[in-house]
Design a protein around this motif. Structure first.
Motif, mmCIF file in Angstrom:
data_model
loop_
_atom_site.group_PDB
_atom_site.id
_atom_site.type_symbol
_atom_site.label_atom_id
_atom_site.label_comp_id
_atom_site.label_asym_id
_atom_site.label_seq_id
_atom_site.Cartn_x
_atom_site.Cartn_y
_atom_site.Cartn_z
ATOM 1 N N SER A 55 1.014 -1.094 0.136
ATOM 2 C CA SER A 55 -0.018 -0.050 0.150
ATOM 3 C C SER A 55 1.041 1.351 0.059
ATOM 4 O O SER A 55 0.373 2.273 -0.607
ATOM 5 N N SER A 56 2.031 1.102 0.777
ATOM 6 C CA SER A 56 2.967 2.296 0.838
ATOM 7 C C SER A 56 3.590 2.736 -0.395
ATOM 8 O O SER A 56 4.064 3.805 -0.481
ATOM 9 N N ARG A 57 3.514 1.976 -1.587
ATOM 10 C CA ARG A 57 4.115 2.355 -2.849
ATOM 11 C C ARG A 57 3.195 3.534 -3.369
ATOM 12 O O ARG A 57 3.465 4.173 -4.366
ATOM 13 N N LEU A 58 1.790 3.730 -2.779
ATOM 14 C CA LEU A 58 0.987 4.667 -3.382
ATOM 15 C C LEU A 58 1.537 6.044 -3.552
ATOM 16 O O LEU A 58 1.287 6.911 -4.604
ATOM 17 N N THR A 59 2.442 6.396 -2.678
ATOM 18 C CA THR A 59 3.236 7.833 -2.674
ATOM 19 C C THR A 59 3.762 8.141 -4.150
ATOM 20 O O THR A 59 3.480 9.261 -4.501
ATOM 21 N N TYR A 60 4.164 7.261 -4.644
ATOM 22 C CA TYR A 60 5.221 7.343 -6.150
ATOM 23 C C TYR A 60 3.986 7.612 -7.186
ATOM 24 O O TYR A 60 4.330 8.197 -8.107
ATOM 25 N N GLY A 95 -0.923 0.196 5.353
ATOM 26 C CA GLY A 95 -1.493 -1.290 5.475
ATOM 27 C C GLY A 95 -1.668 -1.769 7.040
ATOM 28 O O GLY A 95 -1.202 -1.277 8.096
ATOM 29 N N ASP A 96 -2.367 -2.948 6.947
ATOM 30 C CA ASP A 96 -2.525 -3.455 8.193
ATOM 31 C C ASP A 96 -1.241 -3.798 9.148
ATOM 32 O O ASP A 96 -1.311 -3.717 10.268
ATOM 33 N N GLY A 97 -0.406 -4.190 8.401
ATOM 34 C CA GLY A 97 1.030 -4.636 9.208
ATOM 35 C C GLY A 97 1.527 -3.378 9.301
ATOM 36 O O GLY A 97 2.102 -3.077 10.665
ATOM 37 N N ASP A 98 2.061 -2.447 8.590
ATOM 38 C CA ASP A 98 2.643 -1.131 8.812
ATOM 39 C C ASP A 98 1.888 -0.264 9.793
ATOM 40 O O ASP A 98 2.726 0.250 10.551
ATOM 41 N N CYS A 99 0.678 -0.251 9.753
ATOM 42 C CA CYS A 99 -0.100 0.538 10.701
ATOM 43 C C CYS A 99 -0.239 0.205 12.081
ATOM 44 O O CYS A 99 -0.259 0.691 13.083
ATOM 45 N N LEU A 100 -0.622 -1.360 12.176
ATOM 46 C CA LEU A 100 -1.108 -1.797 13.327
ATOM 47 C C LEU A 100 -0.186 -2.756 14.083
ATOM 48 O O LEU A 100 -0.547 -3.044 15.190
ATOM 49 N N ASP A 116 -4.788 17.017 12.315
ATOM 50 C CA ASP A 116 -5.444 16.969 11.357
ATOM 51 C C ASP A 116 -4.920 16.336 10.114
ATOM 52 O O ASP A 116 -4.604 16.926 9.193
ATOM 53 N N ILE A 117 -4.734 14.936 9.927
ATOM 54 C CA ILE A 117 -4.344 14.197 8.944
ATOM 55 C C ILE A 117 -5.274 13.126 8.402
ATOM 56 O O ILE A 117 -6.396 12.832 9.465
ATOM 57 N N ASN A 118 -5.170 12.508 7.496
ATOM 58 C CA ASN A 118 -6.018 11.366 6.956
ATOM 59 C C ASN A 118 -5.572 10.231 6.802
ATOM 60 O O ASN A 118 -4.588 10.084 5.980
ATOM 61 N N ILE A 119 -5.891 9.162 7.583
ATOM 62 C CA ILE A 119 -5.000 7.911 7.515
ATOM 63 C C ILE A 119 -6.015 6.835 6.674
ATOM 64 O O ILE A 119 -7.204 6.725 7.258
ATOM 65 N N VAL A 120 -5.508 6.521 5.690
ATOM 66 C CA VAL A 120 -6.461 5.473 4.766
ATOM 67 C C VAL A 120 -5.629 4.129 5.149
ATOM 68 O O VAL A 120 -4.500 4.063 4.443
ATOM 69 N N LEU A 121 -6.289 3.310 5.723
ATOM 70 C CA LEU A 121 -5.777 1.867 6.232
ATOM 71 C C LEU A 121 -6.456 0.778 5.183
ATOM 72 O O LEU A 121 -7.228 0.433 5.146
ATOM 73 N N GLU A 198 -11.146 2.620 6.938
ATOM 74 C CA GLU A 198 -10.631 1.523 6.557
ATOM 75 C C GLU A 198 -10.990 0.721 5.289
ATOM 76 O O GLU A 198 -12.358 0.930 5.134
ATOM 77 N N VAL A 199 -10.122 0.523 4.310
ATOM 78 C CA VAL A 199 -10.526 -0.109 3.273
ATOM 79 C C VAL A 199 -10.075 -1.429 3.371
ATOM 80 O O VAL A 199 -8.991 -1.934 3.095
ATOM 81 N N LEU A 200 -11.402 -2.078 3.170
ATOM 82 C CA LEU A 200 -11.277 -3.747 3.073
ATOM 83 C C LEU A 200 -10.780 -4.106 1.442
ATOM 84 O O LEU A 200 -11.222 -3.958 0.637
ATOM 85 N N GLN A 201 -9.378 -4.525 1.576
ATOM 86 C CA GLN A 201 -8.675 -4.682 0.374
ATOM 87 C C GLN A 201 -8.301 -6.282 -0.017
ATOM 88 O O GLN A 201 -8.086 -6.727 1.040
#
Length: 336
Positions: A55-60, A95-100, A116-121, A198-201
């Motif tokens: 999930s963290s590749r999304l930044t690119y 992701g669930d590993g990275d975040c939790l 004030d940030i937006n966390i997309v898990l 939380e996005v069920l992916q």
């Protein structure tokens, strides 16, 4: 907000998207493009922070400012970015590993502070990048490379962690519902404070079908409920079913049976400070109860970054030190 009109294309970078064919992250990426275009915040006023994982590749893939950080530390970096530049719209993708797991402590404290940030898990209930170990959200009994006889651990529920940390915003969606995902991301960005989506992916390689019970359009109609503030909690193909309280518990009822009408159905209040009912809604699981989607909690209160700015301004106003020279003169000095 900018007065300029944006399209999804304005937020796409020129980088080749490197995820496995069929990965749910593609749908999440498209949803965030659409959400950012709808929000109308200039790409130059947007920062996307991520940790480590698929999930963290999304930044690119974002035509915004971005920082691909280290494992589990995205929330800490996102907090620093927002504190240093409060005018930026800051997103964290994780992701669930990275975040939790490794990032769990940073996650709960970002939520507690209400920065004030937006966390997309992205929750695929597996470690994908490291090739298929069970994660903190894997279902008990799941057979993986690190649990060949089935994991004996009880999984985290992201909503419980969020509410336990006194979170002010929690929403849930599923990757295949692009429209629903876009809607909750827009709502998350408009919320002042820490928003958790939380996005069920689906991970097609290591945990394919993790959410298959609700992933099809037909299943979502019957086995999920999309909550909307101020509207009755109805679901089903024809909105023929709803939720009521049975003592302290929720129960599913059918309109028309036993004299039940729409007036008997609970009306969703996402904005109440008391999260008791929000937690009950977020914890519903099949097969007897529908899985709650949409914005479950959206409570307004002060944010960490606003109070930080206010505190600095108040201290500066009271201070006799206004210039660098004032600072030098305020210190003890000796002539030698």
């Amino acid at each position: 907000m900018s007065s300029q009109t944006y399209t999804a294309q304005d937020f796409k970078s020129d980088q080749y998207v490197r995820w496995c064919p069929g990965c749910g992250d593609f749908a999440i990426l498209n949803s965030i493009y659409k959400a950012m275009a709808e929000l109308g915040v200039d790409p130059s006023q947007t920062a996307v922070i991520s940790g480590i994982g698929c999930s963290s590749r999304l930044t690119y893939y974002m035509n915004t400012y971005g920082f691909h950080t280290i494992h589990g530390r995205a929330a800490a970096v996102a907090t620093g970015v927002k504190s240093a530049n409060p005018d930026l719209t800051v997103w964290q993708f994780t992701g669930d590993g990275d975040c939790l797991a490794i990032g769990g402590n940073h996650f709960i404290h970002a939520v507690r502070r209400n920065i004030d940030i937006n966390i997309v898990l992205h929750n695929n209930e597996i470690y994908g990048l490291t090739k298929g170990q069970y994660s903190p959200t894997s279902k008990k009994g799941l057979i993986t490379k690190s649990s060949p006889f089935g994991t004996i651990e009880r999984p985290f529920r992201p909503a419980e962690l969020t509410f336990g940390a006194r979170g002010t915003f929690f929403a849930r969606t599923i990757d295949v519902d692009t429209k629903g995902s876009t809607d909750v991301m827009v709502a998350a960005a408009k919320h002042k404070g820490t928003s958790v989506v939380e996005v069920l992916q689906n991970c097609v390689i290591f945990n394919d079908g993790a959410h298959k019970e609700i992933s099809s359009k037909e299943a979502r109609a019957e086995k999920t409920i999309t909550l909307e503030h101020g509207k009755p909690m109805l679901f089903g193909a024809d909105n023929e079913k709803g939720l009521m309280l049975d003592g302290f518990n929720l129960k599913v009822v059918t309109l028309g049976e036993n004299g039940i009408t729409e007036k008997d159905i609970l009306v969703h209040d996402a904005t109440t400070e008391d999260n008791t009912l929000h937690l009950k809604l977020a914890n519903m699981t099949g097969p007897d109860m529908p899985v709650a989607m949409g914005v479950i909690r959206n409570f307004a209160t002060s944010t960490y970054n606003d109070e930080l700015v206010q505190q600095i301004e108040e201290v500066q106003a009271k201070s006799k030190i206004k210039t660098f020279d004032d600072l030098l003169k305020s210190l003890d000095s000796w002539e030698i």
